[in-house]
Design an enzyme around this catalytic site. Structure first.
Site, PDB file in Angstrom:
ATOM      1  N   ASP A   1       0.875  -1.174   0.000  1.00 27.12           N
ATOM      2  CA  ASP A   1       0.000   0.000   0.000  1.00 27.12           C
ATOM      3  C   ASP A   1       0.907   1.218   0.000  1.00 27.12           C
ATOM      4  O   ASP A   1       2.130   1.114   0.180  1.00 27.12           O
ATOM      5  CB  ASP A   1      -0.910  -0.010   1.232  1.00 27.12           C
ATOM      6  N   SER A   2       0.301   2.389  -0.165  1.00 22.71           N
ATOM      7  CA  SER A   2       1.092   3.618  -0.150  1.00 22.71           C
ATOM      8  C   SER A   2       1.580   3.973   1.253  1.00 22.71           C
ATOM      9  O   SER A   2       2.507   4.767   1.398  1.00 22.71           O
ATOM     10  CB  SER A   2       0.256   4.781  -0.697  1.00 22.71           C
TER      11      SER A   2
ATOM     12  N   TYR B   1      -0.921   8.014  -2.929  1.00 18.49           N
ATOM     13  CA  TYR B   1      -1.042   7.563  -4.310  1.00 18.49           C
ATOM     14  C   TYR B   1      -2.226   8.207  -5.027  1.00 18.49           C
ATOM     15  O   TYR B   1      -2.360   8.088  -6.242  1.00 18.49           O
ATOM     16  CB  TYR B   1      -1.267   6.046  -4.344  1.00 18.49           C
ATOM     17  N   GLY B   2      -3.107   8.852  -4.272  1.00 19.10           N
ATOM     18  CA  GLY B   2      -4.396   9.285  -4.804  1.00 19.10           C
ATOM     19  C   GLY B   2      -4.354  10.265  -5.948  1.00 19.10           C
ATOM     20  O   GLY B   2      -5.320  10.388  -6.703  1.00 19.10           O
TER      21      GLY B   2
ATOM     22  N   CYS C   1      -4.351  -1.469  -1.839  1.00 13.69           N
ATOM     23  CA  CYS C   1      -4.486  -0.057  -2.174  1.00 13.69           C
ATOM     24  C   CYS C   1      -5.555   0.043  -3.257  1.00 13.69           C
ATOM     25  O   CYS C   1      -5.406  -0.548  -4.326  1.00 13.69           O
ATOM     26  CB  CYS C   1      -3.163   0.510  -2.689  1.00 13.69           C
TER      27      CYS C   1
ATOM     28  N   THR D   1      -6.466   2.622  -5.025  1.00 12.43           N
ATOM     29  CA  THR D   1      -6.035   3.402  -6.182  1.00 12.43           C
ATOM     30  C   THR D   1      -5.245   2.536  -7.148  1.00 12.43           C
ATOM     31  O   THR D   1      -5.478   2.556  -8.364  1.00 12.43           O
ATOM     32  CB  THR D   1      -5.200   4.614  -5.737  1.00 12.43           C
TER      33      THR D   1
ATOM     34  N   GLU E   1      -2.359   9.344   7.968  1.00 10.21           N
ATOM     35  CA  GLU E   1      -0.913   9.093   8.029  1.00 10.21           C
ATOM     36  C   GLU E   1      -0.249   9.917   9.134  1.00 10.21           C
ATOM     37  O   GLU E   1       0.786   9.531   9.674  1.00 10.21           O
ATOM     38  CB  GLU E   1      -0.261   9.412   6.686  1.00 10.21           C
TER      39      GLU E   1
ATOM     40  N   CYS F   1     -10.779   3.204   0.003  1.00 13.00           N
ATOM     41  CA  CYS F   1      -9.354   3.401   0.291  1.00 13.00           C
ATOM     42  C   CYS F   1      -9.066   2.654   1.580  1.00 13.00           C
ATOM     43  O   CYS F   1      -9.834   2.763   2.543  1.00 13.00           O
ATOM     44  CB  CYS F   1      -9.031   4.884   0.446  1.00 13.00           C
ATOM     45  N   THR F   2      -7.977   1.902   1.613  1.00 16.33           N
ATOM     46  CA  THR F   2      -7.700   1.071   2.787  1.00 16.33           C
ATOM     47  C   THR F   2      -7.317   1.893   4.013  1.00 16.33           C
ATOM     48  O   THR F   2      -7.281   1.363   5.128  1.00 16.33           O
ATOM     49  CB  THR F   2      -6.583   0.047   2.488  1.00 16.33           C
ATOM     50  N   HIS F   3      -7.053   3.179   3.837  1.00 15.45           N
ATOM     51  CA  HIS F   3      -6.833   4.046   4.999  1.00 15.45           C
ATOM     52  C   HIS F   3      -8.141   4.337   5.741  1.00 15.45           C
ATOM     53  O   HIS F   3      -8.130   4.587   6.953  1.00 15.45           O
ATOM     54  CB  HIS F   3      -6.227   5.388   4.568  1.00 15.45           C
TER      55      HIS F   3
END
Length: 300
Positions: A11-12, A43-44, A74, A76, A173, A205-207
């Site tokens: 992932d990012s 990455y978005g 991810c 994206t 983040e 989004c996995t965040h």
């Protein structure tokens, strides 16, 4: 004794940890090598060409660490780069978009599906396409009333609103998922979805699962939040069974666990940016210790 399969995930940043947590909770016979590309987060707003290159570098690194299956954790990358990555690597891969869209179709009651995601994922229209594809492949709502109405052509099932949320990833983040700033921004992002009367909302989004409690409080109990990670685990279970017993990718002999240098571990973490920051934010979000994070530069 059954050998444990090694799952490679990338992932990012810390977002893919939400997927990793689901996998480790439900699959006891796997180990995970996790790569967070924190030097290049988010990455978005990246181009398709960049995302393909980042994916190639990440996957090559994970294969070098013994990965037998790749989870593109991810959205994206899944929405824009995954088809090309599958062509370029001879290893089974699971993305986020197909499982998430299928789960949303199954869980909607009104047929009005919403999505929050990065700008690139929204622009790709991948989720809208996958919702339509899931229906054409036989997926249908669990709700019998909607299912019957849809089958008779009296009701529609579609992704009716996709909302880009570019500020969520930087906030998460930075460890600010439950801050007053995050709550204010979330209200603004969710207004168009509420106006469109969605009854399920895909976290594209996995965040975003890290901010799910904030979202649920704003949306209320009548909106079901869909985390694609749950569906990814089910798809991974099926894939691993095929690898054990035969099928498209198997049977495949599992490597000994010492192939990665340690005999007793369940997850190993690598990042391209600051290991200390990843460990700090990851520990806070996961509420369990991440002891060792190694910094690497894939592609070099």
């Amino acid at each position: 004794m059954k050998k444990q399969r090694v799952i490679g995930m990338f992932d990012s940043g810390v977002g893919g940890l939400t997927v990793m947590r689901e996998i480790l909770d439900q699959l006891k016979d796997v180990r995970i090598v996790y790569f967070g590309d924190t030097a290049r987060v988010p990455y978005g707003n990246r181009s398709r060409e960049e995302l393909i290159r980042f994916g190639e570098e990440s996957i090559a690194f994970l294969i070098g660490q013994g990965a037998e299956v790749i989870v593109v954790a991810c959205n994206t990358s899944s929405a824009t780069a995954l088809p090309t990555l599958r062509e370029r690597f001879n290893i089974p891969m699971i993305g986020m978009v197909e499982p998430g869209a299928r789960l949303a179709v199954e869980k909607t009651i009104t047929g009005r599906i919403g999505l929050i995601a990065t700008e690139t994922t929204v622009r790709s229209k991948a989720y809208s396409s996958e919702v339509s594809r899931a229906l054409s492949k036989g997926s249908s709502p669990d709700d019998s009333v909607l299912r019957e109405a849809w089958q008779q052509g009296e009701a529609a099932i579609a992704l009716v609103k996709a909302q880009a949320c570019p500020l969520f990833v930087p906030l998460i983040e930075a460890g600010l998922a439950n801050s007053s700033e995050a709550r204010g921004i979330a209200r603004t992002y969710l207004e168009p979805l509420q106006a469109n009367c969605v009854d399920v909302l895909i976290l594209g989004c996995t965040h975003y699962p890290f901010i799910e409690p904030v979202l649920q409080k704003i949306l209320g109990e009548n909106v079901l939040i869909i985390d694609p990670a749950q569906a990814v685990v089910e798809e991974l279970k099926i894939l691993l069974q095929r690898m054990e017993g035969g099928g498209l990718y198997g049977p495949v002999e599992a490597p000994t666990v010492s192939v990665l240098g340690k005999k007793h571990w369940r997850a190993r973490y690598y990042v391209s940016g600051d290991p200390g920051l990843f460990r700090q934010v990851g520990n806070t979000l996961l509420q369990e210790p991440i002891d060792l994070v190694e910094q690497v530069t894939p592609g070099e």
